[in-house]
Scaffold this motif. Sequence first.
Motif, PDB file in Angstrom:
ATOM      1  N   ILE A  95       0.797  -1.432   0.052  1.00 53.33           N
ATOM      2  CA  ILE A  95      -0.112   0.005  -0.012  1.00 53.33           C
ATOM      3  C   ILE A  95       0.861   1.248   0.051  1.00 53.33           C
ATOM      4  O   ILE A  95       0.648   2.227  -0.651  1.00 53.33           O
ATOM      5  CB  ILE A  95      -1.064  -0.037   1.139  1.00 53.33           C
ATOM      6  CG1 ILE A  95      -1.837  -1.235   0.997  1.00 53.33           C
ATOM      7  CG2 ILE A  95      -1.839   1.345   1.067  1.00 53.33           C
ATOM      8  CD1 ILE A  95      -2.718  -1.307   0.077  1.00 53.33           C
ATOM      9  N   VAL A  96       2.217   1.302   0.728  1.00 52.49           N
ATOM     10  CA  VAL A  96       2.876   2.270   0.553  1.00 52.49           C
ATOM     11  C   VAL A  96       3.378   2.596  -0.802  1.00 52.49           C
ATOM     12  O   VAL A  96       3.611   3.584  -1.368  1.00 52.49           O
ATOM     13  CB  VAL A  96       4.028   2.261   1.616  1.00 52.49           C
ATOM     14  CG1 VAL A  96       5.093   3.014   1.294  1.00 52.49           C
ATOM     15  CG2 VAL A  96       3.794   2.227   3.145  1.00 52.49           C
ATOM     16  N   ASP A  97       3.705   1.297  -1.307  1.00 51.95           N
ATOM     17  CA  ASP A  97       4.314   1.494  -2.825  1.00 51.95           C
ATOM     18  C   ASP A  97       3.270   2.256  -3.839  1.00 51.95           C
ATOM     19  O   ASP A  97       3.527   2.863  -4.490  1.00 51.95           O
ATOM     20  CB  ASP A  97       4.715   0.020  -3.138  1.00 51.95           C
ATOM     21  CG  ASP A  97       6.002  -0.498  -2.432  1.00 51.95           C
ATOM     22  OD1 ASP A  97       6.375   0.317  -1.992  1.00 51.95           O
ATOM     23  OD2 ASP A  97       6.010  -1.697  -2.527  1.00 51.95           O
ATOM     24  N   CYS A  98       2.011   1.851  -3.658  1.00 56.11           N
ATOM     25  CA  CYS A  98       1.074   2.438  -4.293  1.00 56.11           C
ATOM     26  C   CYS A  98       1.079   3.874  -4.148  1.00 56.11           C
ATOM     27  O   CYS A  98       0.528   4.745  -4.911  1.00 56.11           O
ATOM     28  CB  CYS A  98      -0.308   1.734  -3.976  1.00 56.11           C
ATOM     29  SG  CYS A  98      -0.451  -0.039  -4.798  1.00 56.11           S
ATOM     30  N   SER A  99       1.001   3.910  -2.808  1.00 57.93           N
ATOM     31  CA  SER A  99       0.883   5.753  -2.440  1.00 57.93           C
ATOM     32  C   SER A  99       1.869   6.588  -2.921  1.00 57.93           C
ATOM     33  O   SER A  99       1.708   7.614  -3.503  1.00 57.93           O
ATOM     34  CB  SER A  99       0.990   5.824  -0.866  1.00 57.93           C
ATOM     35  OG  SER A  99      -0.103   4.990  -0.195  1.00 57.93           O
ATOM     36  N   LYS A 100       3.143   5.818  -3.026  1.00 58.72           N
ATOM     37  CA  LYS A 100       4.248   6.670  -3.596  1.00 58.72           C
ATOM     38  C   LYS A 100       4.039   6.617  -5.313  1.00 58.72           C
ATOM     39  O   LYS A 100       4.047   7.738  -5.791  1.00 58.72           O
ATOM     40  CB  LYS A 100       5.380   5.751  -3.450  1.00 58.72           C
ATOM     41  CG  LYS A 100       6.591   6.609  -4.248  1.00 58.72           C
ATOM     42  CD  LYS A 100       8.040   5.612  -4.412  1.00 58.72           C
ATOM     43  CE  LYS A 100       9.118   6.367  -5.053  1.00 58.72           C
ATOM     44  NZ  LYS A 100      10.293   5.495  -5.022  1.00 58.72           N
ATOM     45  N   ALA A 101       3.316   5.657  -5.724  1.00 59.17           N
ATOM     46  CA  ALA A 101       2.890   5.716  -7.353  1.00 59.17           C
ATOM     47  C   ALA A 101       2.173   6.760  -7.587  1.00 59.17           C
ATOM     48  O   ALA A 101       2.288   7.438  -8.649  1.00 59.17           O
ATOM     49  CB  ALA A 101       2.476   4.198  -7.756  1.00 59.17           C
ATOM     50  N   VAL A 102       1.059   7.020  -6.826  1.00 62.07           N
ATOM     51  CA  VAL A 102       0.042   7.884  -7.042  1.00 62.07           C
ATOM     52  C   VAL A 102       0.210   9.489  -6.541  1.00 62.07           C
ATOM     53  O   VAL A 102      -0.074  10.447  -7.034  1.00 62.07           O
ATOM     54  CB  VAL A 102      -1.358   7.523  -6.278  1.00 62.07           C
ATOM     55  CG1 VAL A 102      -1.154   7.755  -4.689  1.00 62.07           C
ATOM     56  CG2 VAL A 102      -2.476   8.344  -6.902  1.00 62.07           C
ATOM     57  N   GLY A 103       1.807   9.545  -5.860  1.00 62.89           N
ATOM     58  CA  GLY A 103       2.105  10.912  -5.709  1.00 62.89           C
ATOM     59  C   GLY A 103       1.742  11.271  -4.221  1.00 62.89           C
ATOM     60  O   GLY A 103       2.152  12.387  -3.715  1.00 62.89           O
ATOM     61  N   SER A 104       1.245  10.294  -3.488  1.00 67.32           N
ATOM     62  CA  SER A 104       1.097  10.824  -1.852  1.00 67.32           C
ATOM     63  C   SER A 104       2.043  10.608  -1.030  1.00 67.32           C
ATOM     64  O   SER A 104       2.934   9.612  -1.199  1.00 67.32           O
ATOM     65  CB  SER A 104      -0.170   9.599  -1.519  1.00 67.32           C
ATOM     66  OG  SER A 104      -0.203   9.799   0.136  1.00 67.32           O
ATOM     67  N   THR A 105       2.111  11.489  -0.060  1.00 68.23           N
ATOM     68  CA  THR A 105       3.354  11.486   0.904  1.00 68.23           C
ATOM     69  C   THR A 105       2.766  11.073   2.079  1.00 68.23           C
ATOM     70  O   THR A 105       3.552  11.116   3.062  1.00 68.23           O
ATOM     71  CB  THR A 105       4.105  12.845   0.705  1.00 68.23           C
ATOM     72  OG1 THR A 105       3.155  13.921   1.010  1.00 68.23           O
ATOM     73  CG2 THR A 105       4.960  13.023  -0.314  1.00 68.23           C
TER      74      THR A 105
END
Length: 299
Positions: A95-105
Amino acid sequence: MNKIGMNMFVWTMTMDENLSDTLSFLKTSGFDFVEVPINEPGGTPANLEKWQRLGQQLKALDLGVQSCTICSHEHSLISPDASVRRAAVDYLKQIVDCSKAVGSTILMGPLYAGFKTFTGKPATEEEWNWSVTGMREVAEHAQAQGVTLAIEYLNRFETYLLTCVDDLVRYVEAVAHPNCQAAFDTFHANMEEKNIGDALRKVAPYLVHVQISENDRSTPGKGHINFDEVFGVLQEVDYDGPIAIEAFGPNPPELAAATHIFRPMFESPEQLAVDGLAFIKSQLTPTTDAVDHLVGNRL
């Protein structure tokens, strides 16, 4: 200055629908960011590509993004089954990896345990230690990905590990990692805290995200939560982080069932968003009396 966002839960649980018109509407309405739910593992290239595409779409709109998630009983850091706890750590890393992919910090939510997974007893020291240990590993991965975890406590009907600000502060201090911080949701605080203002003051040193949610999960400012106190304390503690509206409606039906929404409480998600944004902006523009009161508190 606080950025103001809208949680996408009143439209979707997956972000799989074509939400182009909704995202454009939120941007033109004045929102700074959206809070997107990520609730499926992100280990495959196809899944990461989905979030990268959404991130590109949001960037083109000049609309910021944060992420949120919940964990099922199959991904619970407090399961007595070590294989489930391992699966929970791996799931949260994805989920962290997906967050990074979408641009979420910032990734927020009740990451520490399975949602609505109960034993009928208070949390044990062993469950606490399992969760803290697992979260520290997730936070280490999050740091490498440039994502901060914002831990959210829930009310007693949705979890039993963290159900008040005292639990939350103790948990963040136990994890003791710079990428494990705190979120504050006014809906849960309204149910569980003796005094919302005092709760906000206690969590302030760790606070990186605030969710504005009314007592009936509808339009902020239309219920009985004392938002004058909430925003007064946020200004008192100089909170300048993101603030998001979180509300729930009769759709999506699976989310309505999980949150026990059985009747419509607002005209439309779009009207809720517009009215909620106007309310938050009015609260962030203090009157002369409010400014004098805050100054008096600091003297």
